[in-house]
Design an enzyme around this catalytic site. Structure first.
Site, PDB file in Angstrom:
ATOM      1  N   ASP A 209       0.848  -1.200   0.000  1.00 31.68           N
ATOM      2  CA  ASP A 209       0.000   0.000   0.000  1.00 31.68           C
ATOM      3  C   ASP A 209       0.879   1.243   0.000  1.00 31.68           C
ATOM      4  O   ASP A 209       2.102   1.159   0.115  1.00 31.68           O
ATOM      5  CB  ASP A 209      -0.883   0.002   1.252  1.00 31.68           C
ATOM      6  CG  ASP A 209      -0.045  -0.075   2.530  1.00 31.68           C
ATOM      7  OD1 ASP A 209       0.410   0.985   3.006  1.00 31.68           O
ATOM      8  OD2 ASP A 209       0.181  -1.195   3.048  1.00 31.68           O
ATOM      9  N   ASP A 211       0.688   3.594   2.389  1.00 30.63           N
ATOM     10  CA  ASP A 211       0.531   4.162   3.727  1.00 30.63           C
ATOM     11  C   ASP A 211      -0.640   5.146   3.690  1.00 30.63           C
ATOM     12  O   ASP A 211      -1.705   4.798   3.175  1.00 30.63           O
ATOM     13  CB  ASP A 211       1.846   4.801   4.196  1.00 30.63           C
ATOM     14  CG  ASP A 211       1.928   4.920   5.717  1.00 30.63           C
ATOM     15  OD1 ASP A 211       1.568   3.947   6.397  1.00 30.63           O
ATOM     16  OD2 ASP A 211       2.349   5.966   6.214  1.00 30.63           O
TER      17      ASP A 211
END
Length: 290
Positions: A209, A211
């Site tokens: 991802d 973050d």
């Protein structure tokens, strides 16, 4: 030819290693308690492997409650010569998208509640963490990841956060301003303890991802992480198999940083002043010098 025995610390989504032969499971107790789970020992492509699930079977241990000392001590006591960490992480840079493998070479440690040393009152040591991973093992890990078909970035700074919550947007922006590449919750104090145990350590951080800093991507959450993790875990298993294949016919040489003898110049407490009870515990990870 010097002998390899690879310790694999598997993080989120990596709980087994297909192709492992002569499998045997071993419950271990260390001077610092029990590790996260049983050690799974076996042979993969002719190389001895010891696998430890960092969060326990079924992912039941949160990152801030992992007994890192017991995990590293268990691998040392099992005779491992090197440790490869495989874990999920968030990306702090646009050019490191989900699915990217980053072979870490530096750390910034922002953990705050974890015991980060085997040494204590009664026997003090200060190991060097200037170069926190083994350059030789990291190079082999990158080579194996590329051979497995993963998109790989060689080198990167890993921000170790406490967790178990994900970052605020302000924290994520701060870590980006520091020049960090990825963020995770598990490589510290793991890397510190491996260095104290004189075990060469390298880490593959698998991006799941962005973050919470990214303006057009949704903030990280568990469903999004799990979706990417499935593909990452498949490539991680292939990477470990290729790593075993690569080292199977290579002589194991000492780490270029001299990690295997790092305690020679690290212990500052004179022999006469050392607490014998502390020394007794430490012999599990530092028996060579104690």
């Amino acid at each position: 030819m010097s002998h390899w025995k690879l310790g694999i610390v598997g993080g989120s989504g990596l709980y087994d290693l297909p192709g492992l032969e002569n499998v045997r499971k071993q419950a271990v107790e260390t001077p610092w308690g029990a590790p996260s789970g049983e050690l799974t020992q076996g042979t993969l492509n002719g190389v001895e492997l010891v696998f430890l699930p960092r969060h326990g079977p079924g992912h039941v241990i949160p990152p801030n409650e992992i007994n890192f000392r017991a995990n590293i001590a268990a691998l040392k006591m099992a005779g491992c010569t090197d440790i490869l960490s495989v874990s999920a992480c968030g990306s702090l840079k646009q050019e490191l998208p989900p699915g990217r493998f980053v072979v870490v070479d530096q750390y910034i440690d922002r953990t705050k509640s974890r015991v980060n040393s085997f040494f204590e009152t009664g026997c003090v040591a200060h190991v060097s963490m200037a170069d926190p991973v083994c350059a030789r093992l990291a190079g082999l890990a990158a080579e194996a990841s590329e051979a497995a078909g993963a998109p790989v970035t060689r080198g990167g700074t890993y921000l170790a956060m406490e967790g178990p919550q994900f970052s605020s947007r302000a924290e994520s922006a701060l870590y980006r301003s520091w020049g960090c590449d990825v963020i995770g919750m598990t490589n510290m104090p793991e890397a510190r303890l491996a260095r104290e145990a004189e075990l060469p350590y390298a880490a593959i951080a698998m991006v799941t991802d962005y973050d919470s800093w990214h303006e057009t991507e949704a903030a990280v959450d568990v469903p999004a992480v799990l979706q990417v993790m499935a593909q990452n875990s498949h490539l991680a298993r292939k990477t470990i198999a290729r790593l075993a294949e690569i080292v199977s016919d290579r002589e194991r040489t000492s780490s270029p940083q001299g990690i295997e003898t790092g305690l020679d110049t690290a212990i500052i407490t004179p022999s006469a002043s050392r607490d014998p009870h502390v020394v007794k515990r430490l012999k599990a990870i530092a028996g060579r010098i104690l």
